[in-house]
Scaffold this active site. Structure first.
Site: not given
Length: 382
Positions: A140-142
């Site tokens: 998951i890109k944050v």
């Protein structure tokens, strides 16, 4: 002659593709890149999905099928399309993920850029996407914003793989490296297996030179007394910045704190070089690949850069070469008042805005597509 892309793996660097659409998933192109070029991952973002979904009619059949199951608003349609693409990509990389014991073979999906300043919203959406994709080789890109940092710690503490995006500055990188370790420690304390959690820190490159070069050119054109010294820095600041970031990474993995996690199977949060396509046409087209090769790193390249490096890339241990020179570049950047810290801070803001704009454009296009495929028009519906 050996494929330079395969030689990168021998040098300890993974290559990921900075692009994703249905065509490469269904045409066999992604499989070819995996088999012939050693590709070990893929990244996506709202800009990539905007180009993919609005670039033609490749997604029309899927959108129509989704609408046949029940009406959906544009944001719900986007999520379903993106989740399906990421699931498919993750499945393509699953053999590599299994073969490498989870060390590589990931597909990355980004939380909404509109949540970049909202920690709780980021956590909630990341959890939802993690469950929706339901693949162990998902990241998951944050974004590495101030609000993103506590979200990263929380997500890692829950065993969620995180790809921290939009990192430009050295302090921002150190901040997210700290919360990644803190998250692993919390996960371990709760009984979790840290060997199953993976993360990367996506450090952007070319955008730094684009911004710094613009400032340099403006001052040179204005007749700055330091014109020669300024021109000598063109195209060098981003690489120097990345090299120093890697030295920080090496320092971190030597610490007792990290060694305690590693003893329990934790994998390091690798540095990933992002934005590695050259923006200035006068620069060598694989500049940001040739100069940043080193162990335990990733280079995520757009398709054109992958093709270029396959054709004429050179593999050598460049990431730790001439570190004194890199430090001199950064010192000279400071002496000349180019304000690298201010530039990198602004690039985070600009990056969030760019992705948010792409998301808005995509949702607008999906709204029109939804009406079209339902046989409606905005006027008729009114």
């Amino acid at each position: 002659m050996t494929n330079p892309l395969l030689q990168l793996a021998q040098a300890g660097q993974s290559i990921w593709l900075d692009y994703l659409d249905r065509e490469i998933l269904e045409s066999g192109e992604l499989d070819r890149l995996i088999t012939e070029d050693g590709l070990r991952g893929v990244t996506s973002n709202p800009t990539i999905f905007n180009k993919a979904i609005t670039g033609g009619d490749a997604y029309d059949a899927r959108i129509k099928a989704l609408l046949a199951k029940g009406d959906a608003q544009p944001d719900a349609l986007y999520e379903q399309l993106a989740v399906a693409d990421i699931q498919a990509a993750a499945d393509h990389f699953r053999p590599a993920y299994d073969r490498l014991g989870g060390a590589d073979g990931f597909a990355s999906l980004e939380v909404s850029p509109k949540l970049a300043d909202n920690s709780e919203g980021t956590i909630a959406e990341a959890r939802q996407l993690w469950g929706a994709v339901n693949r162990p080789n998902l990241m998951i890109k944050v974004p590495g914003t101030k609000a993103g940092t506590p979200a990263i710690r929380q997500l890692v503490s829950e065993g969620i793989n995180v790809n921290v995006t939009l990192l430009f500055g050295l302090q921002a990188y150190l901040d997210v490296a700290e919360v990644h370790m803190a998250g692993l420690e919390a996960y371990q304390a709760s009984g979790g297996d840290v060997a199953k959690v993976h993360g990367v820190a996506s450090f952007f490159v070319s955008r730094i030179d684009t911004a710094i070069d613009k400032a340099i050119d403006a001052r040179v054109q204005a007749g700055d007394a330091e014109a020669a010294a300024l021109k000598a820095l063109r195209g060098k600041v981003a690489i120097a910045n990345a090299k120093v970031a890697y030295q920080h990474y090496l320092d971190l993995v030597r610490e007792d704190r990290w060694k305690a996690l590693a003893a329990n199977g934790a994998a390091p949060q690798r540095l990933l070089w992002a934005s590695t396509g050259t923006k200035d046409p006068t620069y060598f087209d694989v500049l940001y690949v040739d100069t940043l090769i080193g162990p335990d790193t990733i280079n995520t390249m757009p398709p054109a850069t992958i093709d270029a490096f396959r054709d004429h890339g050179t593999v050598a241990p460049t990431l730790q070469a001439d570190l004194d020179g890199a430090r001199r570049v950064l010192a000279e950047t400071q002496r000349l008042g180019l304000d690298l810290d201010g530039v990198t801070d602004q690039l985070v803001v600009d990056g969030v805005k760019l992705f948010a704009k792409s998301l808005d454009e995509l949702l607008t296009a999906l709204a029109a597509k939804r009406l079209q495929l339902k046989g409606e028009t905005p006027t008729a519906r009114a």
